[in-house]
Design a protein around this motif. Structure first.
Motif, PDB file in Angstrom:
ATOM      1  N   CYS A   4      -1.519   3.300   6.420  1.00 15.55           N
ATOM      2  CA  CYS A   4      -0.344   2.923   5.633  1.00 15.55           C
ATOM      3  C   CYS A   4       0.756   2.420   6.566  1.00 15.55           C
ATOM      4  N   HIS A  46       3.784  10.805   2.589  1.00 14.08           N
ATOM      5  CA  HIS A  46       3.204   9.677   1.876  1.00 14.08           C
ATOM      6  C   HIS A  46       3.127   9.921   0.379  1.00 14.08           C
ATOM      7  N   HIS A  98       3.644   2.648  -0.267  1.00 13.90           N
ATOM      8  CA  HIS A  98       4.310   3.872   0.204  1.00 13.90           C
ATOM      9  C   HIS A  98       5.708   3.812  -0.411  1.00 13.90           C
TER      10      HIS A  98
END
Ligand code: 5GP
Ligand code: ZN
Length: 113
Positions: A4, A46, A98
């Motif tokens: 991410c 996250h 995110h």
């Protein structure tokens, strides 16, 4: 989450122009600003989007919103007016999965709602 982008920025693995950081949240300048001031506020934890937020995230979400208000003052856009917006899922055009709040200001912003 290992793959991410914003987790990597939160971990310091990818550089960003940070404007605020503590153990739970990070704020940094958007790489492609849509207004004279365009800051992204993220949780270090996250969450893919606000659609994943749960009741136990209430304090974290509140903290992010209060940080948006504080940064608007610190960055000189509070008096003129500003926008805090978050995209969630395909119809919103969310590009980075995110959770992030966009803080925008410094000029007259186009209507989106
Ligand atoms: P979204 O469309 O997901 O709501 O917004 C993602 C935002 O992240 C966009 O405004 C985009 O310019 C910004 N962005 C994408 N990659 C990077 C990056 O590597 N660094 C920074 N600072 N911003 C990024
Ligand atoms: Zn992440």
């Amino acid at each position: 989450m290992t793959d991410c982008l914003f987790c990597k920025i939160a971990a310091g693995e990818i550089p960003a122009a940070k404007v605020y950081e503590d153990d739970e949240v990070l704020a940094f300048k958007d790489i492609a600003p849509k207004a004279p001031v365009h800051v992204l506020i993220i949780p270090k934890k996250h969450l893919a989007s606000i659609a994943e937020a749960a009741p136990e995230d209430a304090a974290l979400l509140g903290k992010m919103q209060l940080l948006a208000r504080k940064l608007a003052e610190d960055l000189g856009i509070a008096a003129g007016g500003f926008r805090v917006v978050t995209n969630s899922g395909p119809n919103s055009g969310q590009e980075v999965a995110h959770l992030h709040y966009h803080l925008l200001g410094g000029e007259q912003l186009g209507d989106i709602v």
